[in-house]
Design an enzyme around this catalytic site. Structure first.
Site, PDB file in Angstrom:
ATOM      1  N   SER A   1      -0.209  -1.987   8.277  1.00 31.85           N
ATOM      2  CA  SER A   1       0.917  -2.442   9.091  1.00 31.85           C
ATOM      3  C   SER A   1       0.449  -3.249  10.288  1.00 31.85           C
ATOM      4  O   SER A   1       1.163  -4.121  10.785  1.00 31.85           O
ATOM      5  CB  SER A   1       1.743  -1.235   9.554  1.00 31.85           C
TER       6      SER A   1
ATOM      7  N   GLN B   1       0.060  10.886  18.111  1.00 34.60           N
ATOM      8  CA  GLN B   1      -1.221  10.391  17.619  1.00 34.60           C
ATOM      9  C   GLN B   1      -1.637   9.083  18.289  1.00 34.60           C
ATOM     10  O   GLN B   1      -2.651   8.490  17.929  1.00 34.60           O
ATOM     11  CB  GLN B   1      -1.199  10.224  16.105  1.00 34.60           C
TER      12      GLN B   1
ATOM     13  N   GLY C   1       0.824  -1.207   0.000  1.00 34.78           N
ATOM     14  CA  GLY C   1       0.000   0.000   0.000  1.00 34.78           C
ATOM     15  C   GLY C   1       0.855   1.253   0.000  1.00 34.78           C
ATOM     16  O   GLY C   1       0.610   2.198  -0.770  1.00 34.78           O
ATOM     17  N   HIS C   2       1.867   1.289   0.870  1.00 39.37           N
ATOM     18  CA  HIS C   2       2.790   2.425   0.872  1.00 39.37           C
ATOM     19  C   HIS C   2       3.502   2.561  -0.475  1.00 39.37           C
ATOM     20  O   HIS C   2       3.660   3.664  -0.997  1.00 39.37           O
ATOM     21  CB  HIS C   2       3.851   2.239   1.965  1.00 39.37           C
TER      22      HIS C   2
END
Length: 284
Positions: free
Chosen positions: A177, A52, A27-28
């Protein structure tokens, strides 16, 4: 990093930027591919942002694999890797935070208080450091992407925010991830997210426009998987992220589901193409 970007812009080049927290997957790398089509040089950042994560979340055990990440980026043709330390990003006395009001208060923002303040703060700082012409984000984190777009608009940032499609495994599970946290049984069960979204797509394509009925069908699908515990299943307006009662405008179908200690999110984009005939495009 600032000097590298300043030099590239002085040469009339377009900087493309992909911010990540590492533990890179396909995806990255799809974001990197998009950046390479549009820009040169391409910069990727790896920074696991402590601001976060909530106090009970997985910051300490968030997957980190810097050498493997570096190898993948080299093979993908990335020009620069920016991997600052937390002390560089948040030096002693750091006091500033970014709030995007309204959009950050619901869904992920409600379940994870302070999460989007941390996201917006670090993304703004990264954009100020890298100063890219284009910055690339994945649609899997749909609420995050919407918030970053709003921040860029409100603060008149020069970077164009590009949101790219979700990349999925062959069985439909969105790449994340956090998927590596899943046990074999949980990994098998996690495909229920895609099945629930597919059921929503089928209902919409068959003409259903009542949001509650679509959500009910999704929840029925989730209920058939004993290992799945839903945090939320909602259909929201694509702009405001407020709940939709009927599908009359473009919207997002969103869900967050827990499998043991692992929490996964996924979504489907529903674009209203023609108000007269009710035609739609559902993008998983």
């Amino acid at each position: 990093m600032k000097q590298v970007s300043r030099q590239a812009r002085a040469e009339g080049r377009l900087v493309g930027f992909v911010p990540t927290m590492g533990a890179l997957h396909a995806g990255h790398l799809s974001l990197v591919e998009a950046a390479r089509r549009d820009a040169s040089p391409v910069v990727v950042s790896i920074f696991v942002n402590p601001k976060q994560f909530g106090p009970s979340e997985d910051y300490a055990k968030y997957p980190r694999d810097p050498e493997n990440d570096r190898r993948k980026l080299e093979e993908a043709g990335v020009d620069f890797l920016f991997a600052p330390a937390a002390e560089e990003m948040y030096p002693a006395g750091f006091r500033t935070g970014v709030n995007v009001e309204g959009l950050a208060d619901r869904l992920e923002g409600k379940i994870r208080p302070g999460h989007f303040r941390g996201v917006a703060t670090v993304v703004l700082k990264l954009l100020e450091i890298v100063t890219p012409r284009f910055a690339y984000f994945g649609r899997k984190d749909a609420q995050q992407a919407r918030i970053i777009r709003q921040m860029a608009l409100d603060l008149a940032l020069e970077s164009e925010i590009v949101v790219c499609p979700i990349v999925r495994e062959a069985d439909g599970l969105a790449l994340s991830s956090r998927n590596r946290y899943l046990s074999p049984d949980e990994r098998k069960a996690a495909t229920v997210l895609y099945r629930a979204l597919s059921r929503a797509r089928q209902a919409i394509n068959e003409g259903e426009r009542d949001a509650m009925r679509i959500v009910t069908a999704m929840r029925q699908e989730l209920a058939g998987e004993p290992l799945a515990l839903a945090d939320y299943v909602e259909i929201v307006d694509a702009d405001s992220f407020e709940p939709a009662t009927r599908l009359t405008r473009s919207c997002m179908v969103l869900l967050a589901v827990r499998f043991g200690n692992t929490r996964l999110i996924d979504n489907m984009q529903v674009e209203m193409m023609d108000a007269k005939d009710g035609s739609v495009i559902c993008s998983l």
